[in-house]
Design an enzyme around this catalytic site. Structure first.
Site, PDB file in Angstrom:
ATOM      1  N   ARG A  98      24.083  48.938  53.167  1.00 56.00           N
ATOM      2  CA  ARG A  98      24.727  49.643  54.287  1.00 56.00           C
ATOM      3  C   ARG A  98      23.860  49.700  55.538  1.00 56.00           C
ATOM      4  NH1 ARG A  98      27.884  54.605  51.264  1.00 56.00           N
ATOM      5  NH2 ARG A  98      26.653  54.145  49.438  1.00 56.00           N
ATOM      6  N   GLY A 154       1.835  57.579  36.299  1.00 58.60           N
ATOM      7  CA  GLY A 154       3.195  57.355  36.814  1.00 58.60           C
ATOM      8  C   GLY A 154       3.509  55.904  37.118  1.00 58.60           C
ATOM      9  N   ASP A 196      40.525  52.261  53.885  1.00 53.60           N
ATOM     10  CA  ASP A 196      40.102  51.963  55.258  1.00 53.60           C
ATOM     11  C   ASP A 196      40.211  50.455  55.494  1.00 53.60           C
ATOM     12  OD1 ASP A 196      37.756  50.794  54.120  1.00 53.60           O
ATOM     13  OD2 ASP A 196      36.737  52.736  54.188  1.00 53.60           O
ATOM     14  N   ASP A 203      38.878  50.854  46.104  1.00 51.50           N
ATOM     15  CA  ASP A 203      37.746  50.896  47.034  1.00 51.50           C
ATOM     16  C   ASP A 203      36.511  50.340  46.325  1.00 51.50           C
ATOM     17  OD1 ASP A 203      36.503  51.323  49.433  1.00 51.50           O
ATOM     18  OD2 ASP A 203      36.739  53.496  49.454  1.00 51.50           O
ATOM     19  N   LYS A 236      40.352  54.799  58.827  1.00 52.64           N
ATOM     20  CA  LYS A 236      39.400  55.875  58.470  1.00 52.64           C
ATOM     21  C   LYS A 236      38.319  56.028  59.530  1.00 52.64           C
ATOM     22  CE  LYS A 236      35.998  55.596  55.179  1.00 52.64           C
ATOM     23  NZ  LYS A 236      35.526  55.429  53.796  1.00 52.64           N
ATOM     24  N   SER A 245      31.719  57.726  46.323  1.00 48.22           N
ATOM     25  CA  SER A 245      30.454  58.462  46.389  1.00 48.22           C
ATOM     26  C   SER A 245      30.755  59.958  46.314  1.00 48.22           C
ATOM     27  CB  SER A 245      29.713  58.087  47.668  1.00 48.22           C
ATOM     28  OG  SER A 245      28.492  58.777  47.727  1.00 48.22           O
ATOM     29  N   THR A 246      31.001  60.616  47.443  1.00 50.23           N
ATOM     30  CA  THR A 246      31.334  62.050  47.392  1.00 50.23           C
ATOM     31  C   THR A 246      32.786  62.270  46.978  1.00 50.23           C
ATOM     32  OG1 THR A 246      32.112  62.130  49.671  1.00 50.23           O
ATOM     33  CG2 THR A 246      29.758  62.490  49.312  1.00 50.23           C
ATOM     34  N   GLY A 247      33.582  61.223  47.039  1.00 48.73           N
ATOM     35  CA  GLY A 247      35.001  61.331  46.697  1.00 48.73           C
ATOM     36  C   GLY A 247      35.871  61.711  47.895  1.00 48.73           C
TER      37      GLY A 247
END
Ligand code: R5P
Length: 294
Positions: free
Chosen positions: A93, A35, A170, A219, A193, A223-225
């Site tokens: 982040r 691996g 935001d 934006d 936001k 990501s998740t929308g």
């Protein structure tokens, strides 16, 4: 200047090289049976400056480690300088300790990149709201470029937008809304936001009204929308004629794209910092332009 793409950015590196009238350098990457990653730089880099392009998305740990192998090898092989472009920079982040005991991931990643000999770092619309001077974290010169003018230009060229209102979902998106609005010579606003969980956000409008306007939502990341879905619902609720969505980094986790389409958005566009189904805009010209100034 030698252009070298890691495995996440082979196509992008070829486009950048083409813009610069050259070919991207060759890299061999495979895995040992256990691996471990095997990496070999197939072109001579001794005495040259090298531009390394590597996004770290979806499997960030693996791609980050590969980046470290590439730069360490380049320096060992005698490259003069390494200028790195990390179009999507994961870990930005976690730039502070929100809860006791947390790792300061941004700082750790920056330390690793510096330690292998990266001389300069370029990011694109990096998700970095609290640390305003990333050079201080990286400890080497760093620059954040923006793909917003390219995205706005693309959205305009499709003919979908008539004197649009630009909206950032935001307060942190204000700089991107401003860049897109400047490109389109129009007005912009941002929403408020509050993130309730990684999937759920509460968004409220501020002063603008989208009644009978075409709207461009911009934006850095989808990501998740969840953010874009809420913003689009508010805009249609205000009577927007049309909503177009643009983002730099289309992570598009799960059914994000489908959820956004279901709001009635006319178009969703992203860039190839993370190649995918909506990567209609390439950041290659932005990178090539920057390399030309070095
Ligand atoms: C947050 O500050 C970012 O700028 C994006 O708005 C966020 O990452 C989007 O995430 P999601 O698509 O999951 O709402």
């Amino acid at each position: 200047m030698i252009i070298l793409g890691g495995s996440s950015c082979q196509a992008l590196a070829s486009k950048v090289a083409e813009e610069l009238g050259t070919n991207a350098a060759r890299l061999e990457i495979r895995r040992f049976p256990d691996g471990e990653k095997y990496l070999r730089i197939l072109d001579d880099v001794k005495g040259n400056e090298v531009v390394v392009i590597q996004s770290v998305h979806h499997t960030p740990d693996e791609l980050l480690f590969e980046y470290l192998l590439i730069v360490d090898a380049l320096k060992d092989l005698g490259a003069n300088k390494v200028h790195s472009f990390i179009p999507y920079f994961a870990y930005a982040r976690q730039d502070e300790r929100f809860n006791t005991g947390e790792a300061l991931s941004f700082k750790t990643v920056a330390k690793l990149m510096r330690s292998v000999g990266t001389d300069e770092i370029f990011t694109i619309d990096m998700h970095q709201h609290r640390v305003l001077k990333s050079s201080e974290v990286f400890g080497i010169p760093s620059h954040d470029l923006s793909a917003m003018p390219l995205l706005a230009e693309y959205a305009q060229a499709t003919g979908e937008l008539d004197h649009p209102l630009v909206i950032g979902p935001d307060a942190d998106a204000e700089r991107w809304a401003k860049l897109a609005a400047d490109q389109l010579k129009t007005d912009y606003d941002v929403f408020e936001k509050k993130r309730l969980s990684s999937e759920i956000v509460d968004i409220r409008p501020r002063k603008s009204n989208a009644k009978e306007r075409d709207v461009l939502i911009v934006d850095d990341i989808i990501s998740t929308g969840g953010t874009i879905v809420q913003a689009a619902k508010i805009l249609f609720g205000q009577g927007a004629r049309k909503v177009v969505v643009a983002c730099t980094h289309p992570i598009l986790a799960g059914d994000a794209l489908e959820k956004i389409h279901q709001t009635g958005a006319a178009m969703i566009v992203g860039t190839d910092t993370i190649p995918g189904p909506i990567s209609f805009v390439s950041v290659a010209p932005l990178i090539a332009q920057t390399v030309k100034t070095m």
